[in-house]
Structures are given as structure tokens and as C-alpha cells.
Design an enzyme around this catalytic site. Structure first.
Site, PDB file in Angstrom:
ATOM      1  CB  THR A  80      -0.945   0.023   1.234  1.00 28.85           C
ATOM      2  OG1 THR A  80      -0.177  -0.190   2.418  1.00 28.85           O
ATOM      3  CG2 THR A  80      -2.013  -1.056   1.130  1.00 28.85           C
ATOM      4  CB  SER A 108       3.715   0.429  -2.149  1.00 28.93           C
ATOM      5  OG  SER A 108       3.349   1.283  -3.218  1.00 28.93           O
ATOM      6  CE1 TYR A 131       0.201   0.002  -9.651  1.00 28.75           C
ATOM      7  CE2 TYR A 131       1.208   1.414  -7.998  1.00 28.75           C
ATOM      8  CZ  TYR A 131       0.151   0.638  -8.424  1.00 28.75           C
ATOM      9  OH  TYR A 131      -0.954   0.492  -7.640  1.00 28.75           O
ATOM     10  CB  THR A 157       0.299  -3.751  -9.402  1.00 30.16           C
ATOM     11  OG1 THR A 157       0.792  -4.136  -8.115  1.00 30.16           O
ATOM     12  CG2 THR A 157      -1.179  -3.403  -9.285  1.00 30.16           C
ATOM     13  CE  LYS A 229      -1.717  -6.151  -4.678  1.00 27.80           C
ATOM     14  NZ  LYS A 229      -2.281  -4.888  -5.162  1.00 27.80           N
ATOM     15  CG  HIS A 253      -5.545  -1.763  -6.691  1.00 35.27           C
ATOM     16  ND1 HIS A 253      -4.493  -1.815  -7.586  1.00 35.27           N
ATOM     17  CD2 HIS A 253      -5.242  -0.756  -5.830  1.00 35.27           C
ATOM     18  CE1 HIS A 253      -3.622  -0.852  -7.274  1.00 35.27           C
ATOM     19  NE2 HIS A 253      -4.059  -0.214  -6.204  1.00 35.27           N
TER      20      HIS A 253
HETATM   21  C1  LIG Z   1      -4.362   3.063   0.596  1.00 34.93           C
HETATM   22  C2  LIG Z   1      -4.056   1.947  -0.357  1.00 34.93           C
HETATM   23  C3  LIG Z   1      -2.952   2.061  -1.177  1.00 34.93           C
HETATM   24  C4  LIG Z   1      -2.628   1.022  -2.066  1.00 34.93           C
HETATM   25  N1  LIG Z   1      -1.496   1.126  -2.798  1.00 34.93           N
HETATM   26  C5  LIG Z   1      -1.141   0.099  -3.593  1.00 34.93           C
HETATM   27  C6  LIG Z   1       0.081   0.145  -4.307  1.00 34.93           C
HETATM   28  O1  LIG Z   1       0.855   1.073  -4.196  1.00 34.93           O
HETATM   29  N2  LIG Z   1       0.357  -0.905  -5.108  1.00 34.93           N
HETATM   30  C7  LIG Z   1      -0.475  -1.992  -5.237  1.00 34.93           C
HETATM   31  O2  LIG Z   1      -0.180  -2.918  -5.980  1.00 34.93           O
HETATM   32  N3  LIG Z   1      -1.628  -2.062  -4.558  1.00 34.93           N
HETATM   33  C8  LIG Z   1      -1.974  -1.055  -3.728  1.00 34.93           C
HETATM   34  N4  LIG Z   1      -3.130  -1.149  -3.009  1.00 34.93           N
HETATM   35  C9  LIG Z   1      -3.941  -2.386  -3.065  1.00 34.93           C
HETATM   36  C10 LIG Z   1      -3.494  -3.391  -1.998  1.00 34.93           C
HETATM   37  O3  LIG Z   1      -2.250  -3.960  -2.333  1.00 34.93           O
HETATM   38  C11 LIG Z   1      -4.487  -4.553  -1.846  1.00 34.93           C
HETATM   39  O4  LIG Z   1      -4.744  -5.127  -3.102  1.00 34.93           O
HETATM   40  C12 LIG Z   1      -5.812  -4.162  -1.182  1.00 34.93           C
HETATM   41  O5  LIG Z   1      -5.622  -3.141  -0.218  1.00 34.93           O
HETATM   42  C13 LIG Z   1      -6.438  -5.387  -0.534  1.00 34.93           C
HETATM   43  O6  LIG Z   1      -7.663  -5.093   0.017  1.00 34.93           O
HETATM   44  P1  LIG Z   1      -7.906  -4.744   1.588  1.00 34.93           P
HETATM   45  O7  LIG Z   1      -7.494  -3.319   1.752  1.00 34.93           O
HETATM   46  O8  LIG Z   1      -9.366  -4.969   1.749  1.00 34.93           O
HETATM   47  O9  LIG Z   1      -7.065  -5.703   2.402  1.00 34.93           O
HETATM   48  C14 LIG Z   1      -3.459  -0.126  -2.133  1.00 34.93           C
HETATM   49  C15 LIG Z   1      -4.582  -0.218  -1.306  1.00 34.93           C
HETATM   50  C16 LIG Z   1      -4.872   0.794  -0.421  1.00 34.93           C
HETATM   51  C17 LIG Z   1      -6.063   0.641   0.490  1.00 34.93           C
HETATM   52  C1  LIG Z   2      -0.544   6.562  -7.898  1.00 31.21           C
HETATM   53  C2  LIG Z   2      -0.553   5.862  -6.557  1.00 31.21           C
HETATM   54  C3  LIG Z   2      -1.178   4.537  -6.626  1.00 31.21           C
HETATM   55  C4  LIG Z   2      -1.246   3.896  -5.283  1.00 31.21           C
HETATM   56  C5  LIG Z   2      -2.306   2.872  -5.331  1.00 31.21           C
HETATM   57  O1  LIG Z   2      -2.123   1.849  -5.898  1.00 31.21           O
HETATM   58  C6  LIG Z   2      -3.572   3.115  -4.712  1.00 31.21           C
HETATM   59  O2  LIG Z   2      -3.786   4.206  -4.187  1.00 31.21           O
HETATM   60  O3  LIG Z   2      -4.423   2.218  -4.780  1.00 31.21           O
END
Ligand SMILES: Cc1cc2nc3c(=O)[nH]c(=O)nc-3n(C[C@H](O)[C@H](O)[C@H](O)COP(=O)(O)O)c2cc1C
Ligand SMILES: CCCCC(=O)C(=O)O
Length: 364
Positions: A80, A108, A131, A157, A229, A253
Site C-alpha cells: 500500500t 509498494s 508499477y 501490479t 497481482k 486492488h
Molecule cells: C491506501 C491503499 C494504497 C494502495 N497502494 C497500492 C500500491 O501502491 N500498489 C499496489 O499494488 N496495490 C496497492 N493497493 C492495493 C493493496 O495492495 C491490496 O490489493 C488491497 O488493499 C487489498 O484489500 P484490503 O485493503 O481490503 O485488504 C493499495 C490499497 C490501499 C487501500
Molecule cells: C498513484 C498511486 C497509486 C497507489 C495505489 O495503488 C492506490 O492508491 O491504490
């Protein structure tokens, strides 16, 4: 002082109280109607757990392995973005919690601490999420730095050619800080007064042309195992195995990208069937209880990732909060295994869960 939380869900409210609205909204929000965001959690309610009785439950072993790394429980930390918006220690605190719990953290690509800072902060087993930028040289630079400082796998991702439309971020005109990882490489600041700056940044910078043929390019720049992913269908799972990935993460996601994509727990089993055991299948989306972890394992996941719960723990109580979140889920999973007659994770089978549909069918 507020009482200590007794479950993971209670950390959400603590995080809400701790954070500026702009950041809380960013962490908690989903895309558009937030249908998928809600479904990710609610779809777990449609599975029941069928216990077996009179199984020796005096010792429960939660441990498992992922890509050959032994971890204390099948619960890992999802990537995240921007943990310093939640807590000043950022990803370093999260990594230390992962190390204390003997599990894997996926850092991340959009982290606020650098890959080097996180690597030198503790002994956690770390994977690096990717990414792909239009400037491929920058992505290659990050991959090579991660490899050099001991990250064990790359998690690409694949559900983000553009950023999903998160309406709270648009209203709040969400701004992201400069990310130190990219210092001297690219500016992560976007000067747009309109809407979500994060969305503008992603849409300017991420390579929306990324496709299956680019997996070969990634393989050419790293020797690390490669997971993808964001897979939600059998077709894509078969393609992923076909191009030789080392693992798949079933993920939407956290409901932040394509709204009305299915709840992840509702598609896990079909992806697992398509993969036929050739590579491990990991899972994320909506894990809030040990029973959720149990259900995902019963449907064939090797391990689950937690996104928001870890971030809420971090926002509420820093490293200790992330640790508590993981411990709570581990304790609940252990109890669920004891009560359902599964002393080890290998004992958890498809026959230990039932969907509403199957329950109706069995009455005919
Ligand atoms: C605030 C936030 C930021 C995230 N940033 C990324 C990220 O930078 N890269 C990525 O692959 N997934 C990102 N995700 C997705 C998470 O890896 C994950 O798939 C998701 O949070 C899983 O669901 P959950 O929050 O219900 O556990 C993000 C999710 C959240 C909530
Ligand atoms: C550009 C930032 C992407 C981070 C992310 O994956 C998310 O916020 O879900």
C-alpha cells in the site's frame, strides 16, 4: 484513553480519529460507487465453515511457506502506498512489524521510505511491488535497487493502466508528497488544482501500454521470481502461467480500480482451478477476520495479504498497531482452525467451507 481494540475492524475508527480527512479518505476509499469495496468484505459472509469434531486440537500450527520462505502464518502485508501519510515512521515501522511477526511485507513502488531504508531497518522478508512507468529506465532502476538490497520477489501490479476514479480523492484534491525513491529521476508532484493529484500523476506517468509481451522485458532486467497481482479470471490465470510467472495474486486492488469487478473471494476458486497447482495463488481483498483467512485457504489460496487493516494499525499505533493487527488475525485463525478440526493449514480443505448455493443444493 480509548479501550484497546479487540478486533481488526476497530482499528479503522482509531485510524479515522488519528488521520487528516484527506488521508483517511484516501486509505479507506474505493472507486466510484464503491460496490466492489463493500462486496469484498460482504462476500465472505456468504461462506459458512463446516467444522470437523473430535480432532486433536491441542496443538495448532499456522506456519506455511511462500516461494520457499517459511512464515509464521499465511498472512502477509499487501503493498500500500505512502505509509508516511499514516505515521511518521512510514514503511520502516510496517517492515519492523512484519519482522516481529515473522511474515512477508510487500513494499509498494509508491512508498515514502526508500527501498534501501526499508531494507536496512530490519530483517523482514521483503518483496517489491512494481508499477511500470512510461520511463522504463526508472522502473528498471527501482527493480535493480530492490534486487541489490535483498528483496526476494517482484510483484507486478497489472490492474492499473490508469488510476480508478476515487471520488473522495477528487473532492479533497488529494495531494501526494514527493517520493524519495524517485529523487533525481522524476518529480512525483503534479500541479493540478483540479481533482485528485494522485490520479493526474498516475495517468501522466504509468505506462498504460503495458501488456503480456512486456513480461519478457521484466524477465530481462531481473532474476527475481515474478508474481502478478490483479488477476480475476481463469483466462488471465492461464495466460499468466503460460508466460511463466512464479505466482499469482487474486486481487481487485481493494475495490479501488474497476468498480463492479467481482469480490475477490467469489472468483478465487475458479482461478485456483485454472492454475492447477502450477504456481502459488495468493489472495487479497476484504480480509478482516481469521475466519476470512480460513475461507481463502479453503478455496485454495496459499496465503492472504492485508491492505487496509495494516494501514489502519499503522495510523492508530505505529509499528505496534501493525503488529497487533497481524497478531489478532493470527489468533483468530488459530482459534478457527482449532474449532473446525484443522491442526495445520494443510488440513484446511474445500470441504470445510460451503457457499449459500451449495447449502440450498444439499437440501434438494
Ligand atoms: C491506501 C491503499 C494504497 C494502495 N497502494 C497500492 C500500491 O501502491 N500498489 C499496489 O499494488 N496495490 C496497492 N493497493 C492495493 C493493496 O495492495 C491490496 O490489493 C488491497 O488493499 C487489498 O484489500 P484490503 O485493503 O481490503 O485488504 C493499495 C490499497 C490501499 C487501500
Ligand atoms: C498513484 C498511486 C497509486 C497507489 C495505489 O495503488 C492506490 O492508491 O491504490
Amino acid at each position: 484513553m480509548a479501550a484497546e481494540p479487540v478486533n481488526v475492524n476497530e482499528f479503522q475508527e482509531l485510524a479515522r480519529q488519528a488521520l487528516p480527512k484527506m488521508y483517511y479518505d484516501y486509505y479507506s476509499g474505493g472507486a466510484e460507487d464503491q460496490h466492489t469495496l463493500k462486496e469484498n468484505v460482504e462476500a465472505f459472509h456468504r461462506f459458512t465453515i463446516l467444522p470437523r469434531v473430535l480432532v486433536d486440537a491441542s496443538r495448532i500450527d499456522l506456519s506455511t511457506t511462500v516461494l520457499g520462505y517459511k512464515i509464521s502464518a499465511p498472512i502477509m502485508i499487501a503493498p500500500t502506498a505512502m505509509h508516511k501519510l499514516a505515521h511518521p515512521e512510514g514503511e520502516v515501522a510496517t517492515a519492523r512489524a512484519a519482522a516481529a511477526c515473522n511474515t512477508i511485507m510487500i513494499l509498494s513502488y509508491m512508498s515514502t521510505c526508500t527501498v534501501e531504508e526499508v531494507a536496512s531497518s530490519c530483517k523482514a522478508i521483503r518483496f517489491f511491488q512494481l508499477y511500470v512507468y512510461k520511463r522504463r529506465d526508472i522502473t528498471a532502476n527501482l527493480v535493480q535497487r530492490a534486487e541489490r538490497c535483498g528483496y526476494k520477489a517482484i510483484v507486478l501490479t497489472v490492474d492499473t493502466p490508469r488510476l480508478g476514479r476515487r471520488e473522495a480523492d477528487i473532492k479533497n484534491k488529494m495531494v501526494a508528497p514527493q517520493l524519495k525513491n524517485f529523487k533525481g529521476l522524476i518529480s512525483t508532484k503534479v500541479s493540478s488544482d483540479d481533482g485528485s493529484n494522485l490520479e493526474a500523476f498516475a495517468n501522466n506517468t504509468f505506462d498504460a501500454s503495458l501488456s503480456w509481451k512486456d513480461i519478457g522485458w521484466l524477465r530481462s532486467i531481473t532474476n527475481l521470481p515474478l508474481l502478478i497481482k490483479g488477476v480475476l479470471t481463469c483466462e488471465d490465470a492461464i495466460k499468466a502461467v503460460g508466460v511463466g510467472v512464479d505466482g499469482i495474486v487474486v486481487s481487485n486492488h481493494g475495490g479501488r480500480q474497476l468498480d463492479y469487478s467481482p469480490a475477490t473471494i467469489s472468483v478465487l476458486e475458479e482461478v485456483v482451478h485454472a492454475v492447477k497447482g502450477k504456481v502459488p495463488v495468493l489472495f487479497d481483498g476484504g480480509i478482516r477476520r481469521g475466519t476470512d483467512v480460513f475461507k481463502a485457504l479453503a478455496l485454495g489460496a496459499q496465503a492472504v495479504l492485508i491492505g487496509r487493516p495494516a494501514v489502519y494499525g499503522l495510523a492508530a499505533k505505529g509499528e505496534y498497531g501493525v503488529k497487533r493487527v497481524i497478531e489478532m488475525l493470527k489468533d483468530e485463525l488459530e482459534l478457527t482452525m482449532a474449532l473446525s478440526g484443522c491442526p495445520t493449514v494443510k488440513d484446511i480443505t474445500r470441504n470445510h467451507v460451503r457457499t449459500k448455493h451449495e447449502a440450498l443444493h444439499s437440501m434438494l
